[in-house]
Design an enzyme around this catalytic site. Structure first.
Site, PDB file in Angstrom:
ATOM      1  N   CYS A  86      10.504  -5.060  -1.967  1.00  0.00           N
ATOM      2  CA  CYS A  86       9.064  -5.338  -1.818  1.00  0.00           C
ATOM      3  C   CYS A  86       8.632  -6.589  -2.582  1.00  0.00           C
ATOM      4  CB  CYS A  86       8.241  -4.138  -2.270  1.00  0.00           C
ATOM      5  SG  CYS A  86       8.626  -2.678  -1.311  1.00  0.00           S
ATOM      6  N   HIS A  98       1.102  -6.716  -2.267  1.00  0.00           N
ATOM      7  CA  HIS A  98       2.091  -6.144  -1.350  1.00  0.00           C
ATOM      8  C   HIS A  98       1.506  -4.850  -0.801  1.00  0.00           C
ATOM      9  CE1 HIS A  98       5.401  -3.993   0.226  1.00  0.00           C
ATOM     10  NE2 HIS A  98       5.489  -3.171  -0.802  1.00  0.00           N
ATOM     11  N   ASN A 117       3.990  -0.212   5.496  1.00  0.00           N
ATOM     12  CA  ASN A 117       4.609  -1.045   4.462  1.00  0.00           C
ATOM     13  C   ASN A 117       5.771  -1.806   5.100  1.00  0.00           C
ATOM     14  OD1 ASN A 117       6.263  -1.973   2.368  1.00  0.00           O
ATOM     15  ND2 ASN A 117       5.862  -0.215   1.053  1.00  0.00           N
TER      16      ASN A 117
HETATM   17  N1  COA Z   1       3.687  14.737   5.803  1.00  0.00           N
HETATM   18  C1  COA Z   1       3.349  15.927   5.304  1.00  0.00           C
HETATM   19  N2  COA Z   1       3.772  16.373   4.113  1.00  0.00           N
HETATM   20  C2  COA Z   1       4.551  15.554   3.398  1.00  0.00           C
HETATM   21  C3  COA Z   1       4.936  14.278   3.855  1.00  0.00           C
HETATM   22  C4  COA Z   1       4.479  13.889   5.123  1.00  0.00           C
HETATM   23  N3  COA Z   1       4.777  12.697   5.661  1.00  0.00           N
HETATM   24  N4  COA Z   1       5.714  13.700   2.925  1.00  0.00           N
HETATM   25  C5  COA Z   1       5.817  14.566   1.898  1.00  0.00           C
HETATM   26  N5  COA Z   1       5.116  15.685   2.194  1.00  0.00           N
HETATM   27  C6  COA Z   1       4.948  16.883   1.378  1.00  0.00           C
HETATM   28  C7  COA Z   1       6.070  17.093   0.416  1.00  0.00           C
HETATM   29  O1  COA Z   1       7.163  17.713   1.032  1.00  0.00           O
HETATM   30  C8  COA Z   1       5.427  17.968  -0.612  1.00  0.00           C
HETATM   31  O2  COA Z   1       5.419  19.283  -0.140  1.00  0.00           O
HETATM   32  P1  COA Z   1       5.631  20.518  -1.156  1.00  0.00           P
HETATM   33  O3  COA Z   1       4.478  20.425  -2.119  1.00  0.00           O
HETATM   34  O4  COA Z   1       5.591  21.663  -0.246  1.00  0.00           O
HETATM   35  O5  COA Z   1       6.951  20.278  -1.801  1.00  0.00           O
HETATM   36  C9  COA Z   1       3.983  17.470  -0.633  1.00  0.00           C
HETATM   37  O6  COA Z   1       3.788  16.759   0.596  1.00  0.00           O
HETATM   38  C10 COA Z   1       3.687  16.550  -1.807  1.00  0.00           C
HETATM   39  O7  COA Z   1       4.770  15.601  -1.859  1.00  0.00           O
HETATM   40  P2  COA Z   1       4.761  14.421  -2.857  1.00  0.00           P
HETATM   41  O8  COA Z   1       5.935  13.530  -2.583  1.00  0.00           O
HETATM   42  O9  COA Z   1       4.609  14.953  -4.237  1.00  0.00           O
HETATM   43  O10 COA Z   1       3.416  13.745  -2.375  1.00  0.00           O
HETATM   44  P3  COA Z   1       2.584  12.615  -3.020  1.00  0.00           P
HETATM   45  O11 COA Z   1       1.228  13.089  -3.253  1.00  0.00           O
HETATM   46  O12 COA Z   1       3.304  11.960  -4.143  1.00  0.00           O
HETATM   47  O13 COA Z   1       2.518  11.565  -1.826  1.00  0.00           O
HETATM   48  C11 COA Z   1       3.601   9.532  -1.204  1.00  0.00           C
HETATM   49  C12 COA Z   1       3.707  11.037  -1.303  1.00  0.00           C
HETATM   50  C13 COA Z   1       4.939   9.008  -0.715  1.00  0.00           C
HETATM   51  C14 COA Z   1       2.524   9.162  -0.192  1.00  0.00           C
HETATM   52  C15 COA Z   1       3.212   8.966  -2.594  1.00  0.00           C
HETATM   53  O14 COA Z   1       4.046   9.486  -3.568  1.00  0.00           O
HETATM   54  C16 COA Z   1       3.258   7.489  -2.644  1.00  0.00           C
HETATM   55  O15 COA Z   1       2.512   6.822  -1.962  1.00  0.00           O
HETATM   56  N6  COA Z   1       4.127   6.914  -3.462  1.00  0.00           N
HETATM   57  C17 COA Z   1       4.322   5.507  -3.508  1.00  0.00           C
HETATM   58  C18 COA Z   1       5.187   5.147  -2.370  1.00  0.00           C
HETATM   59  C19 COA Z   1       5.251   3.681  -2.140  1.00  0.00           C
HETATM   60  O16 COA Z   1       4.280   2.988  -2.247  1.00  0.00           O
HETATM   61  N7  COA Z   1       6.429   3.225  -1.769  1.00  0.00           N
HETATM   62  C20 COA Z   1       6.654   1.881  -1.500  1.00  0.00           C
HETATM   63  C21 COA Z   1       6.798   1.150  -2.782  1.00  0.00           C
HETATM   64  S1  COA Z   1       6.901  -0.510  -2.544  1.00  0.00           S
END
Ligand code: COA
Length: 352
Positions: A114, A279, A309
């Site tokens: 990224c 980004h 992204n």
């Molecule tokens: N749809 C539905 N549920 C989903 C899912 C999706 N696409 N992806 C994950 N979940 C679920 C998980 O399985 C988890 O379920 P559980 O509680 O039963 O175990 C729940 O949602 C919460 O998961 P978690 O990973 O803790 O969610 P979060 O609130 O952290 O959100 C992201 C997930 C990925 C959106 C978030 O962590 C994020 O944006 N992180 C940064 C990612 C990023 O920017 N990456 C690029 C970097 S350059």
């Protein structure tokens, strides 16, 4: 010493729009979940067997070259940032060079995910400042959809990423106080495995002993000594891995930090920024950066809702759209900033 400037920009996104609704037919997810957590409504997917990171980069590069008012013959160096290269090796830089008939000039590939475009810009800036090159083609291009896990197992990663390419021509400028004013690059390999694509790789599992860290890789990870084994494929270990919460936590800390670092280096303040182009990792991350810095929402450019992204391509695509929309104008102070896998992060301040 000469300053460098962005003399031309261009971008390309594939035609095919993939909505959240479409993904929810393939995996257990919903439009509401994706929009609420990421702000993404749709993304673009390239056509397999017809498009690649290189072919998308060709489209974006042609536009950047035209926008700069030069021709392919004037380009004297290529810097290509991608995490989704056409081949494991050689890199996309040489493929782009070949496809555009620019044979003979140097071509460098950047592997900073990224932050790739900011790293590439910074390198180009140094080459131009020293007088070594006069028209550097800097590209960020990604073909994520070629290898995402479209089952529910991969939903936390798959819904976020999209395909596309952006390019810029970096040239010297004689205009006092204009162009790239400063760039800042950082990395902390301590967190390498929190956002990574382990296989194909030649690591043989040497760094991956603590399987609790990688629940999505199963109880018996197959990190063989080979690039890819049948077992890795069977166990779904050939897809990107992301510890989303961890990435989020670091991103919202490092983005403002590195933006402030660029401002401090040039004696500017947050209020001087005309447009921040972060980004496009996640709309929630952008909103937290904006809040942290106390910037008005019209000073932060976001287009993640349309493209997801696109990693190394996200900043040049966003910059290009911002310029085309008249949101970045001559004389504006533009700040670019990125954070991502590595972890790596960086910033760049430009007087447009
Ligand atoms: N749809 C539905 N549920 C989903 C899912 C999706 N696409 N992806 C994950 N979940 C679920 C998980 O399985 C988890 O379920 P559980 O509680 O039963 O175990 C729940 O949602 C919460 O998961 P978690 O990973 O803790 O969610 P979060 O609130 O952290 O959100 C992201 C997930 C990925 C959106 C978030 O962590 C994020 O944006 N992180 C940064 C990612 C990023 O920017 N990456 C690029 C970097 S350059």
């Amino acid at each position: 010493m000469l300053n460098s400037k962005i003399g031309g920009i261009g971008y390309y996104v594939p035609e095919r729009i993939v909505t959240n609704e479409e993904l929810s037919k393939l995996m257990d997810t919903t439009d509401e979940w994706i929009v609420e957590r990421t702000g993404i409504k749709e993304r673009r997917y390239a056509v397999k067997h017809e498009e690649s990171s290189t072919t998308m980069a060709v489209h974006a590069s042609k536009r950047a070259i035209e926008n700069a008012g030069i021709t392919e013959k004037d380009v004297d160096f290529i810097i290509f940032a991608t995490l989704s290269p056409d081949y494991y090796f050689p890199g996309c830089g040489v493929l782009l060079q070949r496809e555009m008939g620019m044979n003979g000039i140097g071509a460098l590939d950047i592997r900073n995910q990224c932050s790739g475009f900011i790293y590439a810009l910074s390198i180009a800036d140094q080459f131009v400042k020293t007088g070594m090159y006069k028209n550097i083609l800097v590209v960020g291009s990604e073909f994520h959809s070629s290898n995402l896990d479209f089952s529910t197992r991969g939903r936390n990663v798959t819904v976020i990423f999209g395909d596309g390419a952006g390019a810029a021509i970096i040239q010297p400028t004689e205009e006092e106080g204009k162009g790239i004013l400063t760039t800042h690059l950082h990395a902390d390999g301590e967190y390498a495995e929190h956002l990574a694509y382990f296989n194909p790789g030649g690591h043989g599992g040497v760094f991956l002993k603590d399987t609790e860290l990688y629940p999505d890789y199963g109880d018996e990870p197959e990190y063989g000594g080979m690039l890819v084994t049948h077992e890795m494929i069977d166990k779904g270990q050939t897809f990107p891995h992301m510890n989303g919460r961890y990435v989020f936590k670091f991103a919202v800390e490092k983005f403002p930090e590195v933006i402030r670092e660029a401002l401090a280096a040039t004696d500017y303040e947050v209020k001087d920024i005309d447009m921040l182009i972060p980004h496009q990792a996640n709309l929630r991350i952008s909103q937290m950066i904006q809040l942290n810095l106390g910037l008005d929402s019209d000073k932060v450019f976001n287009n993640i809702e349309k493209y997801g992204n696109t990693t190394a391509a996200s900043i040049p695509i966003a910059l290009c759209e911002a310029v085309e929309a008249g949101k970045v104008k001559d004389g504006d102070l533009v700040c670019l900033a990125a954070f991502g896998s590595g972890f790596t992060w960086g910033s760049c301040l430009i007087r447009w």
